[in-house]
Design an enzyme around this catalytic site. Structure first.
Site, PDB file in Angstrom:
ATOM      1  N   HIS A 165      19.337   7.881  -7.717  1.00 42.94           N
ATOM      2  CA  HIS A 165      19.352   9.206  -7.382  1.00 42.94           C
ATOM      3  C   HIS A 165      17.932   9.929  -7.833  1.00 42.94           C
ATOM      4  O   HIS A 165      17.795  11.223  -8.036  1.00 42.94           O
ATOM      5  CB  HIS A 165      20.453  10.145  -7.763  1.00 42.94           C
ATOM      6  CG  HIS A 165      21.637   9.393  -7.233  1.00 42.94           C
ATOM      7  ND1 HIS A 165      22.377   9.428  -6.074  1.00 42.94           N
ATOM      8  CD2 HIS A 165      22.417   8.568  -8.260  1.00 42.94           C
ATOM      9  CE1 HIS A 165      23.619   8.893  -6.048  1.00 42.94           C
ATOM     10  NE2 HIS A 165      23.692   8.219  -7.284  1.00 42.94           N
ATOM     11  N   SER A 286     -10.180  16.301  -5.792  1.00 39.49           N
ATOM     12  CA  SER A 286     -10.077  17.356  -4.827  1.00 39.49           C
ATOM     13  C   SER A 286     -11.589  17.969  -4.385  1.00 39.49           C
ATOM     14  O   SER A 286     -12.042  18.193  -5.648  1.00 39.49           O
ATOM     15  CB  SER A 286      -9.041  18.414  -5.203  1.00 39.49           C
ATOM     16  OG  SER A 286      -9.303  19.545  -4.368  1.00 39.49           O
ATOM     17  N   LYS A 292      -7.720  17.543 -10.074  1.00 40.42           N
ATOM     18  CA  LYS A 292      -7.065  16.806  -9.357  1.00 40.42           C
ATOM     19  C   LYS A 292      -7.394  15.267  -9.294  1.00 40.42           C
ATOM     20  O   LYS A 292      -8.746  14.905  -9.317  1.00 40.42           O
ATOM     21  CB  LYS A 292      -6.778  17.291  -7.950  1.00 40.42           C
ATOM     22  CG  LYS A 292      -6.157  18.682  -8.068  1.00 40.42           C
ATOM     23  CD  LYS A 292      -4.821  18.902  -7.495  1.00 40.42           C
ATOM     24  CE  LYS A 292      -4.228  17.515  -6.574  1.00 40.42           C
ATOM     25  NZ  LYS A 292      -3.357  18.183  -5.627  1.00 40.42           N
ATOM     26  N   GLU A 299      -0.545   7.041  -0.311  1.00 41.74           N
ATOM     27  CA  GLU A 299      -0.005   7.813   0.571  1.00 41.74           C
ATOM     28  C   GLU A 299      -0.360   7.351   1.813  1.00 41.74           C
ATOM     29  O   GLU A 299       0.425   7.434   2.734  1.00 41.74           O
ATOM     30  CB  GLU A 299      -0.619   9.371   0.584  1.00 41.74           C
ATOM     31  CG  GLU A 299      -0.051  10.183  -0.969  1.00 41.74           C
ATOM     32  CD  GLU A 299      -1.188  11.365  -0.779  1.00 41.74           C
ATOM     33  OE1 GLU A 299      -0.605  12.434  -0.874  1.00 41.74           O
ATOM     34  OE2 GLU A 299      -2.507  11.236  -1.103  1.00 41.74           O
TER      35      GLU A 299
END
Ligand code: ARG
Length: 472
Positions: A165, A286, A292, A299
């Protein structure tokens, strides 16, 4: 007035592209040359095998056979060096090549299509293509397994939280976690191999659908093209695409595995966990937030799974309503397969690169492994083993001890022995030996468990498997 002609269809908002005559529109919807030109090498290979067989059977002359082979050789060279002109009016790769053959060798070109149809031709070409792609995918999967095995070996003792979980559940080794993906990938490679074995039959010679009256030798063409045997039913040969569906389902399952690993890279490289340092080559900054570092490649691997699964669904939907035998619907089988297999191949390459260069932050992993009372199961097991409690009661006692630690805001191993004994008198000093994450992990020695020795043994098993099953 024909609305499809002229001005009405040239409306710039929506019709500009389809401003031509019905002939133009028909040509655009009917043509597959824009994508099936990818099959040129397979098409030429199939034609060479067919022509040789026609010569051997005395169906065409040896001179015609030679002219055909020479012409096809020249066409292959023209396509490879980019001097071949593909024509949409000629519809597909088969007609484009045959028309050029006619320009090059004249009448003999017309004899190549004896005892053959585009229906068995395209089924043959596409099978050859998918077969090559399956082999390629298998080799790439082995490559990724090798990368993961190296990391698993290096991290056989690196402790991290194991989750259920996405809550810390029990400590595991990072090597064991990686080996879970090795097992999945081995099954993926097995699925590609199974699909390959089942699809390796030749449709060539089925002709349009009913077979042919010419005295052809289908065993000869099957053998020349590396197939195990000719397909046994001409209607099935030209009308099924289950080999493509099987390749796509193996691809979809494999992509699903990669997507889960990609998801873990995304989660665990973020500052909330900080387990992984993304390699420069597979992340981006970024344009606006200087701090970042984004896991773009992971992704995109995760996202490309969508189109791969979509291709499987798409082709199943194309096929499910088609009566036997060939229908033009089946021309729509190719783009999804090309795209899905390209995408999976790219994802496997990106995953190999990322996993090989991933920085592992063992300290962050270990700190997280110790949180969340992750050795509570070890405590319950100790109560069963050493104090003779039934597991259900041990579970209950452990729950009370966890609550006690929580109240005191400390780890299980920091609860004083006297306090533990207040909850369960049978607890002795010896309990502390199982409360550390190291002992917890080291104790899971039963086959398939996370103990470092098991990890090393399993790494050796798979390394051995890889060398025994090296792609030829
Ligand atoms: N381009 C066609 C395809 O990909 C080739 C087969 C055409 N056959 C036919 N009967 N029109 O399916």
């Amino acid at each position: 007035m024909n609305l499809l002609k002229g001005q009405a269809m040239s409306n710039r908002m929506w019709g500009g592209r389809f401003g031509g005559s019905p002939d133009d529109i028909m040509e655009e919807i009917n043509a597959s040359i824009g994508f099936d030109q990818r099959l040129f090498a397979q098409d030429i290979r199939g034609s060479l095998a067919h022509a040789q067989m026609l010569v051997k059977q005395g169906i065409i002359s040896a001179a015609d056979g030679k002219a055909i082979a020479d012409g096809l050789g020249q066409i292959e060279a023209e396509i490879k060096d980019g001097t071949f002109t593909f024509s949409r009016a000629l519809e597909d790769i088969h007609m484009n090549i045959e028309a050029r053959l006619g320009e090059l060798i004249g009448e003999a070109a017309g004899r190549l299509h004896t005892a053959r149809s585009r229906n068995d031709q395209v089924a043959t070409d596409f099978r050859l293509y998918v077969r090559d792609a399956l082999d390629h995918m298998g080799a790439q999967i082995h490559g990724l397994m090798g990368v993961l095995l190296n990391q698993a070996e290096a991290h056989a003792e690196t402790i991290m939280p194991g989750f259920t979980h996405l809550q810390p559940a029990q400590p595991v080794t990072f090597g064991h976690h990686l080996l879970a993906y090795v097992e999945m990938l081995a099954r993926d490679a097995g699925r590609f191999g199974d699909a390959r074995a089942r699809m390796n039959e030749s449709p060539l010679g089925a002709a349009a659908l009913a077979g042919t009256g010419f005295d052809i030798d289908r065993d000869m063409t099957a053998q020349a093209l590396g197939f195990d045997r000719p397909m046994g039913n001409s209607m099935d040969a030209v009308s099924d695409r289950d080999f493509a569906l099987e390749a796509l389902s193996a691809a979809a399952i494999c992509a699903t595995h990669l997507s889960r690993l990609a998801e873990e890279i995304v989660i665990f490289s973020g500052p909330a966990y900080g387990f992984f340092d993304l390699p420069d080559a597979f992340s981006t900054g970024s344009s606006i937030m200087p701090q970042k570092r984004n896991p773009d490649a992971a992704e995109l691997v995760r996202a490309k799974t969508g189109r791969i699964i979509g291709a499987l669904g798409g082709l199943m939907i194309v096929m499910k309503g088609l009566p036997l035998a060939y229908s033009k619907d089946m021309q729509e089988d190719k783009e999804g397969v090309f795209n899905a297999l390209d995408s999976l191949s790219l994802s496997l390459a990106a995953m190999s690169g990322m996993m090989g260069a991933l920085g592992i932050n063992g300290e962050a992993m270990r700190a997280a492994a110790g949180s969340g009372f992750s050795t509570a199961t070890d405590l319950a097991d100790w109560l069963v083993r050493e104090a003779g409690l039934p597991f259900r009661q041990a579970h209950h006692v452990t729950g009370q001890l966890v609550a006690l630690a929580e109240e005191n805001n400390c780890a299980l191993e920091d609860v004083p022995l006297a306090d533990m004994q207040n909850v369960e008198a049978a607890i002795s000093e010896n309990v502390f030996s199982v409360l550390s994450v190291d002992n917890s992990v080291a104790s899971r020695r039963a086959f398939g468990g996370t103990a470092p020795d098991n990890v090393r043994a399993r790494v050796a098993h798979w390394q051995n498997w890889l060398s025994e099953n090296a792609p030829s």
